[in-house]
Design a protein around this motif. Sequence first.
Motif, PDB file in Angstrom:
ATOM      1  N   CYS A 145       0.809  -1.402  -0.320  1.00 34.92           N
ATOM      2  CA  CYS A 145      -0.110  -0.147   0.099  1.00 34.92           C
ATOM      3  C   CYS A 145       0.801   1.243  -0.369  1.00 34.92           C
ATOM      4  O   CYS A 145       0.871   2.261  -0.342  1.00 34.92           O
ATOM      5  CB  CYS A 145      -0.863   0.080   1.007  1.00 34.92           C
ATOM      6  SG  CYS A 145      -2.416  -1.131   0.836  1.00 34.92           S
ATOM      7  N   ALA A 146       1.954   1.278   0.505  1.00 34.76           N
ATOM      8  CA  ALA A 146       2.944   2.429   0.560  1.00 34.76           C
ATOM      9  C   ALA A 146       3.666   2.746  -0.489  1.00 34.76           C
ATOM     10  O   ALA A 146       4.088   3.954  -1.063  1.00 34.76           O
ATOM     11  CB  ALA A 146       4.255   2.255   2.110  1.00 34.76           C
ATOM     12  N   ALA A 147       4.115   1.368  -1.285  1.00 27.62           N
ATOM     13  CA  ALA A 147       4.831   1.816  -2.295  1.00 27.62           C
ATOM     14  C   ALA A 147       3.725   1.933  -3.825  1.00 27.62           C
ATOM     15  O   ALA A 147       4.120   2.930  -4.084  1.00 27.62           O
ATOM     16  CB  ALA A 147       5.514   0.212  -2.614  1.00 27.62           C
ATOM     17  N   TYR A 148       2.680   1.470  -3.584  1.00 30.37           N
ATOM     18  CA  TYR A 148       2.108   1.407  -4.678  1.00 30.37           C
ATOM     19  C   TYR A 148       1.063   3.225  -4.337  1.00 30.37           C
ATOM     20  O   TYR A 148       0.442   2.766  -5.478  1.00 30.37           O
ATOM     21  CB  TYR A 148       0.774   0.595  -5.282  1.00 30.37           C
ATOM     22  CG  TYR A 148       2.737  -0.492  -6.045  1.00 30.37           C
ATOM     23  CD1 TYR A 148       3.090  -0.526  -7.216  1.00 30.37           C
ATOM     24  CD2 TYR A 148       2.725  -1.466  -4.954  1.00 30.37           C
ATOM     25  CE1 TYR A 148       3.894  -1.057  -7.445  1.00 30.37           C
ATOM     26  CE2 TYR A 148       4.464  -2.695  -5.742  1.00 30.37           C
ATOM     27  CZ  TYR A 148       4.311  -2.062  -6.557  1.00 30.37           C
ATOM     28  OH  TYR A 148       5.365  -2.600  -7.402  1.00 30.37           O
ATOM     29  N   GLU A 149       0.946   3.681  -3.647  1.00 30.01           N
ATOM     30  CA  GLU A 149      -0.494   4.026  -2.825  1.00 30.01           C
ATOM     31  C   GLU A 149      -1.986   3.690  -2.749  1.00 30.01           C
ATOM     32  O   GLU A 149      -2.287   5.201  -3.915  1.00 30.01           O
ATOM     33  CB  GLU A 149       0.112   6.061  -3.581  1.00 30.01           C
ATOM     34  CG  GLU A 149       1.232   6.482  -4.072  1.00 30.01           C
ATOM     35  CD  GLU A 149       1.373   7.591  -5.113  1.00 30.01           C
ATOM     36  OE1 GLU A 149       1.149   8.056  -5.333  1.00 30.01           O
ATOM     37  OE2 GLU A 149       2.874   7.772  -4.600  1.00 30.01           O
ATOM     38  N   VAL A 150      -1.758   2.785  -2.878  1.00 29.43           N
ATOM     39  CA  VAL A 150      -3.062   2.721  -2.161  1.00 29.43           C
ATOM     40  C   VAL A 150      -3.656   2.618  -1.011  1.00 29.43           C
ATOM     41  O   VAL A 150      -3.095   2.419  -0.289  1.00 29.43           O
ATOM     42  CB  VAL A 150      -3.459   1.101  -2.999  1.00 29.43           C
ATOM     43  CG1 VAL A 150      -4.557   0.126  -2.495  1.00 29.43           C
ATOM     44  CG2 VAL A 150      -2.278   0.316  -4.553  1.00 29.43           C
TER      45      VAL A 150
ATOM     46  N   ALA B  18     -17.094  -1.689  -1.044  1.00 29.24           N
ATOM     47  CA  ALA B  18     -16.381  -0.915  -1.217  1.00 29.24           C
ATOM     48  C   ALA B  18     -16.150  -1.434  -3.237  1.00 29.24           C
ATOM     49  O   ALA B  18     -16.412  -2.721  -3.732  1.00 29.24           O
ATOM     50  CB  ALA B  18     -14.793  -1.873  -1.118  1.00 29.24           C
ATOM     51  N   PRO B  19     -16.190   0.019  -4.386  1.00 27.98           N
ATOM     52  CA  PRO B  19     -16.017  -0.060  -5.437  1.00 27.98           C
ATOM     53  C   PRO B  19     -15.019  -0.976  -5.981  1.00 27.98           C
ATOM     54  O   PRO B  19     -15.810  -1.831  -6.932  1.00 27.98           O
ATOM     55  CB  PRO B  19     -16.331   1.338  -5.462  1.00 27.98           C
ATOM     56  CG  PRO B  19     -16.732   2.197  -4.212  1.00 27.98           C
ATOM     57  CD  PRO B  19     -16.479   1.303  -3.316  1.00 27.98           C
ATOM     58  N   HIS B  20     -14.121  -0.969  -5.246  1.00 24.65           N
ATOM     59  CA  HIS B  20     -12.814  -1.816  -6.561  1.00 24.65           C
ATOM     60  C   HIS B  20     -11.808  -1.888  -5.536  1.00 24.65           C
ATOM     61  O   HIS B  20     -11.905  -1.448  -3.878  1.00 24.65           O
ATOM     62  CB  HIS B  20     -11.851  -0.702  -7.195  1.00 24.65           C
ATOM     63  CG  HIS B  20     -12.864  -1.212  -8.766  1.00 24.65           C
ATOM     64  ND1 HIS B  20     -13.803  -0.295  -8.318  1.00 24.65           N
ATOM     65  CD2 HIS B  20     -12.718  -1.941  -9.902  1.00 24.65           C
ATOM     66  CE1 HIS B  20     -14.245  -0.214 -10.267  1.00 24.65           C
ATOM     67  NE2 HIS B  20     -13.791  -1.346 -10.980  1.00 24.65           N
ATOM     68  N   VAL B  21     -11.407  -3.524  -4.844  1.00 28.69           N
ATOM     69  CA  VAL B  21     -10.663  -3.715  -4.182  1.00 28.69           C
ATOM     70  C   VAL B  21      -9.171  -4.005  -4.475  1.00 28.69           C
ATOM     71  O   VAL B  21      -9.481  -5.252  -5.818  1.00 28.69           O
ATOM     72  CB  VAL B  21     -11.074  -4.526  -3.622  1.00 28.69           C
ATOM     73  CG1 VAL B  21     -11.634  -4.071  -1.987  1.00 28.69           C
ATOM     74  CG2 VAL B  21     -11.443  -6.127  -3.681  1.00 28.69           C
ATOM     75  N   VAL B  22      -8.245  -4.505  -3.883  1.00 28.59           N
ATOM     76  CA  VAL B  22      -7.430  -4.955  -4.515  1.00 28.59           C
ATOM     77  C   VAL B  22      -6.872  -6.511  -3.802  1.00 28.59           C
ATOM     78  O   VAL B  22      -6.719  -6.250  -2.097  1.00 28.59           O
ATOM     79  CB  VAL B  22      -5.518  -4.189  -4.122  1.00 28.59           C
ATOM     80  CG1 VAL B  22      -4.395  -4.927  -5.124  1.00 28.59           C
ATOM     81  CG2 VAL B  22      -5.831  -2.885  -5.100  1.00 28.59           C
ATOM     82  N   ILE B  23      -6.308  -7.353  -4.635  1.00 28.83           N
ATOM     83  CA  ILE B  23      -6.308  -8.410  -3.655  1.00 28.83           C
ATOM     84  C   ILE B  23      -5.051  -9.347  -4.135  1.00 28.83           C
ATOM     85  O   ILE B  23      -4.600  -8.776  -5.386  1.00 28.83           O
ATOM     86  CB  ILE B  23      -7.871  -9.861  -3.902  1.00 28.83           C
ATOM     87  CG1 ILE B  23      -7.866  -9.743  -5.373  1.00 28.83           C
ATOM     88  CG2 ILE B  23      -8.797  -8.535  -3.042  1.00 28.83           C
ATOM     89  CD1 ILE B  23      -9.441 -10.828  -5.441  1.00 28.83           C
ATOM     90  N   GLY B  24      -5.076 -10.432  -3.632  1.00 35.43           N
ATOM     91  CA  GLY B  24      -2.917 -11.380  -4.497  1.00 35.43           C
ATOM     92  C   GLY B  24      -4.315 -11.961  -4.807  1.00 35.43           C
ATOM     93  O   GLY B  24      -5.693 -12.134  -5.595  1.00 35.43           O
ATOM     94  N   SER B  25      -3.120 -12.168  -5.756  1.00 34.90           N
ATOM     95  CA  SER B  25      -3.289 -13.295  -7.528  1.00 34.90           C
ATOM     96  C   SER B  25      -3.165 -14.295  -7.484  1.00 34.90           C
ATOM     97  O   SER B  25      -2.935 -15.039  -8.405  1.00 34.90           O
ATOM     98  CB  SER B  25      -2.338 -12.598  -8.087  1.00 34.90           C
ATOM     99  OG  SER B  25      -1.431 -12.915  -7.965  1.00 34.90           O
ATOM    100  N   GLY B  26      -2.330 -15.269  -6.337  1.00 38.19           N
ATOM    101  CA  GLY B  26      -1.914 -16.423  -6.116  1.00 38.19           C
ATOM    102  C   GLY B  26      -1.065 -16.283  -5.821  1.00 38.19           C
ATOM    103  O   GLY B  26      -0.025 -17.587  -5.807  1.00 38.19           O
ATOM    104  N   VAL B  27      -0.226 -15.402  -6.045  1.00 43.19           N
ATOM    105  CA  VAL B  27       1.449 -15.372  -6.286  1.00 43.19           C
ATOM    106  C   VAL B  27       1.667 -13.871  -5.903  1.00 43.19           C
ATOM    107  O   VAL B  27       1.267 -13.039  -5.686  1.00 43.19           O
ATOM    108  CB  VAL B  27       2.107 -15.248  -7.712  1.00 43.19           C
ATOM    109  CG1 VAL B  27       2.007 -16.402  -8.114  1.00 43.19           C
ATOM    110  CG2 VAL B  27       1.446 -13.838  -8.262  1.00 43.19           C
TER     111      VAL B  27
END
Length: 183
Positions: A54-59, A145-154
């Motif tokens: 979150c810090a590095a990608y400003e999410v 939430a309108p959009h979320v960031v989640i894992g991708s398995g990797v």
Amino acid sequence: MGKLQTEPVLSRLDLVAAPVAAAVGQWSAVVPVDLDDIAVAAIDPELADTTAFCAAYEVGLGESANCVVIAGKRGGTVRYAACMVLATTRADVNGTVRRLLDARKASFAPMADAVASTGMEYGGITPIGLPPQWPILVDARVVAAPHVVIGSGVRASKIVLPGPALGVLPNAQVVEGLAVPAG
């Protein structure tokens, strides 16, 4: 979303774990979600953990959802479940999750068990492509939430999708109070 460089997930299945790619490939038949709304972004795998990511990608932490694997035990039986919670919260493992699993004891699954059972990397486990018998418990705040960031398995990528999409995954159950504020 933040500084992520996203691409349609269907055009970059090479960025996700094999079970995730297989599940996404079957979505049009089983999940009422527009695949054009699902994206993937390559990231530095050293920054896959939520706080660093979150810090590095400003999410924002409220835009990031974590998938935690829980092992519930009753007698000699172990049941696994995935819990989706916003990064601003934590799963209520010993309360809500334990009751939903009808378990006497619930705890985070050991890393080796979670990795072996899912075919995904630790730190990248996602509800997409989990074993079909596992329930996916989704906190209501994630679905809102309108959009979320989640894992991708990797660890080397993240998936961006509408929060409501997580509530319609096979075996998903939206649960009020699944998570409590992170302390």
